[in-house]
Design an enzyme around this catalytic site. Structure first.
Site, mmCIF file in Angstrom:
data_model
loop_
_atom_site.group_PDB
_atom_site.id
_atom_site.type_symbol
_atom_site.label_atom_id
_atom_site.label_comp_id
_atom_site.label_asym_id
_atom_site.label_seq_id
_atom_site.Cartn_x
_atom_site.Cartn_y
_atom_site.Cartn_z
ATOM 1 N N ASN A 17 0.835 -1.199 0.000
ATOM 2 C CA ASN A 17 0.000 0.000 0.000
ATOM 3 C C ASN A 17 0.865 1.243 0.000
ATOM 4 O O ASN A 17 2.063 1.183 0.275
ATOM 5 C CB ASN A 17 -0.932 0.000 1.212
ATOM 6 C CG ASN A 17 -1.947 -1.118 1.133
ATOM 7 O OD1 ASN A 17 -2.522 -1.382 0.084
ATOM 8 N ND2 ASN A 17 -2.165 -1.803 2.249
ATOM 9 N N CYS A 18 0.226 2.368 -0.257
ATOM 10 C CA CYS A 18 0.882 3.673 -0.297
ATOM 11 C C CYS A 18 1.743 3.858 0.951
ATOM 12 O O CYS A 18 1.291 3.533 2.046
ATOM 13 C CB CYS A 18 -0.186 4.754 -0.363
ATOM 14 S SG CYS A 18 0.458 6.424 -0.448
ATOM 15 N N PRO A 19 2.950 4.311 0.772
ATOM 16 C CA PRO A 19 3.593 4.854 -0.420
ATOM 17 C C PRO A 19 4.494 3.846 -1.146
ATOM 18 O O PRO A 19 5.214 4.224 -2.055
ATOM 19 C CB PRO A 19 4.442 5.989 0.144
ATOM 20 C CG PRO A 19 4.947 5.419 1.446
ATOM 21 C CD PRO A 19 3.763 4.603 1.981
#
Length: 85
Positions: A17-19
């Site tokens: 997931n981000c980032p």
């Protein structure tokens, strides 16, 4: 799936997931030669806007295309990034 360019390398960031998809993509493009195309395979829906934003604000890379699809019922996002410098 058919693309209009030759893929030099594929980066699998599924499950991240981000980032992290952007971080891993930047690391991978740093290792490429000018003109090489990196295919990034992600499962994070946010990668669509995150990678687009990153490419638009980063010198030396060009986002060629983004695709949404499914693999085994799971959403998959493919991004194609060319190193330009």
């Amino acid at each position: 799936m058919s693309t209009k360019f030759d893929i030099t390398e594929t980066l699998d960031v599924t499950g991240l997931n981000c980032p992290m998809p952007v971080v891993k993509t930047k690391q991978a493009t740093d290792e490429l030669t000018e003109g090489d195309v990196l295919e990034v395979v992600a499962t994070d829906s946010g990668s669509m806007s995150d990678l687009k934003g990153w490419a638009n604000t980063t010198d030396g890379v060009e986002l060629l295309e983004q695709q949404e699809g499914e693999d085994g019922g799971e959403a998959v996002y493919r991004h194609f990034v060319r190193k330009t410098e």
